[in-house]
Design a protein around this motif. Structure first.
Motif, PDB file in Angstrom:
ATOM      1  N   CYS A   1       0.640  -1.080  -0.010  1.00  0.00           N
ATOM      2  CA  CYS A   1      -0.213  -0.106   0.074  1.00  0.00           C
ATOM      3  C   CYS A   1       0.612   1.132   0.073  1.00  0.00           C
ATOM      4  O   CYS A   1       0.404   2.703  -0.811  1.00  0.00           O
TER       5      CYS A   1
ATOM      6  N   GLU B   1       0.703   3.884  -2.963  1.00  0.00           N
ATOM      7  CA  GLU B   1      -0.099   2.905  -3.876  1.00  0.00           C
ATOM      8  C   GLU B   1      -1.851   4.144  -3.703  1.00  0.00           C
ATOM      9  O   GLU B   1      -2.610   4.932  -3.674  1.00  0.00           O
TER      10      GLU B   1
ATOM     11  N   ALA C   1      -4.536   3.421  -3.472  1.00  0.00           N
ATOM     12  CA  ALA C   1      -5.942   3.652  -4.081  1.00  0.00           C
ATOM     13  C   ALA C   1      -7.456   3.459  -3.824  1.00  0.00           C
ATOM     14  O   ALA C   1      -8.168   4.304  -3.872  1.00  0.00           O
TER      15      ALA C   1
ATOM     16  N   ASP D   1      -9.322   2.554  -2.646  1.00  0.00           N
ATOM     17  CA  ASP D   1     -10.592   1.106  -3.137  1.00  0.00           C
ATOM     18  C   ASP D   1     -11.262   0.709  -1.847  1.00  0.00           C
ATOM     19  O   ASP D   1     -12.998   0.613  -1.594  1.00  0.00           O
TER      20      ASP D   1
ATOM     21  N   VAL E   1     -11.571  -5.621  -2.849  1.00  0.00           N
ATOM     22  CA  VAL E   1     -11.240  -4.617  -3.468  1.00  0.00           C
ATOM     23  C   VAL E   1      -9.882  -3.715  -3.740  1.00  0.00           C
ATOM     24  O   VAL E   1      -9.784  -2.938  -4.775  1.00  0.00           O
ATOM     25  N   CYS E   2      -8.592  -4.252  -2.457  1.00  0.00           N
ATOM     26  CA  CYS E   2      -6.705  -4.007  -2.715  1.00  0.00           C
ATOM     27  C   CYS E   2      -6.428  -3.837  -4.069  1.00  0.00           C
ATOM     28  O   CYS E   2      -6.410  -5.254  -4.160  1.00  0.00           O
ATOM     29  N   PRO E   3      -6.310  -3.039  -4.919  1.00  0.00           N
ATOM     30  CA  PRO E   3      -5.541  -3.125  -6.215  1.00  0.00           C
ATOM     31  C   PRO E   3      -4.036  -3.644  -6.187  1.00  0.00           C
ATOM     32  O   PRO E   3      -3.665  -4.836  -6.900  1.00  0.00           O
ATOM     33  N   VAL E   4      -3.181  -4.095  -4.708  1.00  0.00           N
ATOM     34  CA  VAL E   4      -1.801  -4.163  -4.813  1.00  0.00           C
ATOM     35  C   VAL E   4      -1.980  -4.968  -3.982  1.00  0.00           C
ATOM     36  O   VAL E   4      -1.061  -5.363  -3.139  1.00  0.00           O
ATOM     37  N   GLU E   5      -3.303  -5.773  -3.426  1.00  0.00           N
ATOM     38  CA  GLU E   5      -2.657  -7.027  -2.554  1.00  0.00           C
ATOM     39  C   GLU E   5      -2.068  -7.074  -1.573  1.00  0.00           C
ATOM     40  O   GLU E   5      -1.864  -8.017  -1.134  1.00  0.00           O
TER      41      GLU E   5
END
Length: 78
Positions: free
Chosen positions: A9, A12, A14, A16, A49-53
């Motif tokens: 994170c 990042e 994001a 979301d 929903v986390c785009p970077v896992e």
């Protein structure tokens, strides 16, 4: 603490996860988001929903990311 946000994170942010959290447990820090352990209801909505896992259940945080358990908790102290 139910869920923890880890190093992917950083930078990042994001957001979301913030949008799907039903109890407003996720807050923005300087470099990343953090989950308030006292507010989180362990619903799991943020994780997929986390785009970077970067989000894990506390028990599932990878060994090399364990320091983020404490970082998340410390963010909400005092």
């Amino acid at each position: 603490m139910a869920f923890v946000i880890t190093s992917p994170c950083i930078g990042e942010k994001a957001a979301d996860c913030v949008e799907v959290c039903p109890v407003d447990a996720i807050h923005e820090g300087e470099e990343q988001y953090f989950i308030d352990p006292d507010t989180c209801i362990d619903c799991g909505a943020c994780e997929p929903v986390c785009p970077v896992e970067a989000i894990f259940e506390e028990e599932m945080v990878p060994e090399d990311e364990k320091e983020f358990i404490q970082k998340n908790a410390e963010f909400f102290k005092g």
